[in-house]
Design a protein around this motif. Structure first.
Motif, PDB file in Angstrom:
ATOM      1  N   LYS A 163     -21.173  37.604  91.029  1.00 49.26           N
ATOM      2  CA  LYS A 163     -21.357  36.582  89.995  1.00 49.26           C
ATOM      3  C   LYS A 163     -20.939  35.194  90.473  1.00 49.26           C
ATOM      4  O   LYS A 163     -21.597  34.205  90.144  1.00 49.26           O
ATOM      5  CB  LYS A 163     -20.571  36.983  88.741  1.00 49.26           C
ATOM      6  N   ALA A 164     -19.861  35.098  91.236  1.00 46.99           N
ATOM      7  CA  ALA A 164     -19.396  33.794  91.719  1.00 46.99           C
ATOM      8  C   ALA A 164     -20.439  33.164  92.645  1.00 46.99           C
ATOM      9  O   ALA A 164     -20.704  31.955  92.557  1.00 46.99           O
ATOM     10  CB  ALA A 164     -18.056  33.938  92.442  1.00 46.99           C
ATOM     11  N   ILE A 165     -21.043  33.964  93.505  1.00 43.85           N
ATOM     12  CA  ILE A 165     -22.090  33.453  94.403  1.00 43.85           C
ATOM     13  C   ILE A 165     -23.318  33.050  93.594  1.00 43.85           C
ATOM     14  O   ILE A 165     -23.902  31.991  93.829  1.00 43.85           O
ATOM     15  CB  ILE A 165     -22.430  34.493  95.492  1.00 43.85           C
ATOM     16  N   ILE A 166     -23.692  33.868  92.629  1.00 42.82           N
ATOM     17  CA  ILE A 166     -24.843  33.548  91.770  1.00 42.82           C
ATOM     18  C   ILE A 166     -24.606  32.233  91.039  1.00 42.82           C
ATOM     19  O   ILE A 166     -25.498  31.378  90.963  1.00 42.82           O
ATOM     20  CB  ILE A 166     -25.121  34.703  90.775  1.00 42.82           C
ATOM     21  N   ASP A 167     -23.395  32.039  90.525  1.00 42.07           N
ATOM     22  CA  ASP A 167     -23.072  30.796  89.811  1.00 42.07           C
ATOM     23  C   ASP A 167     -23.208  29.578  90.726  1.00 42.07           C
ATOM     24  O   ASP A 167     -23.735  28.543  90.311  1.00 42.07           O
ATOM     25  CB  ASP A 167     -21.659  30.861  89.230  1.00 42.07           C
TER      26      ASP A 167
END
Length: 157
Positions: A14-18
């Protein structure tokens, strides 16, 4: 001009996607930018490294039209400073190119067919990064290139 980044395999973090979403949104203020994900191949345990690269290569090449300029993100590619990369992007825009496509390959890199179809190779670092992490890093560098070209305070020289 459109800049497209093609990558093999989805991102679950999720952090990379954000980060990808944040910098893609910022980048679209300057230029049309697209991220296209080619799904991971299924049953790769039964495939040799060469066959996996070949199958991924076929999927990459299907995404291209003859007028596209294909640039591979590859450790053997040309290294740029952020300022030099912004000038590279400016030259591509000045050339009248419709679509500039950068590709992040699969875990084993690219097939010979993809290498022979490419117009160039870019290296982001001599270090190795995961295929997931390189996505936000590279999108941020494209964004940074445009802030440099616009003389905006994002880049301090």
């Amino acid at each position: 001009m459109t800049i497209k980044l093609i990558a093999i395999g989805k991102t679950d973090n999720k952090a990379i996607i954000d980060l990808i979403e944040e910098y893609s949104k910022r980048l679209n203020f300057y230029i049309k930018f697209e991220l296209e994900i080619i799904p991971d191949l299924k049953n790769t345990k039964s495939l040799s490294e060469a066959l996996q690269k070949e199958k991924e290569g076929e999927l990459i090449l299907k995404k291209l039209v003859p007028s596209d300029e294909l640039v591979l993100l590859d450790e053997q590619g040309k290294s740029y400073t952020s300022l030099d990369f912004s000038q590279y992007i400016q030259k591509k825009m000045n050339s009248g190119l419709k679509q500039l496509i950068f590709v992040i390959g699969g875990p084993y890199g690219f097939s010979d067919q993809v290498y022979s179809s490419a117009n160039g190779k870019v290296s982001l670092s001599k270090m190795t990064f995961s295929h997931q992490m390189i996505r936000p890093f590279f999108i941020e560098q494209i964004y940074r290139a445009f802030t440099i070209l616009r003389g905006e305070p994002y880049h301090h020289q």
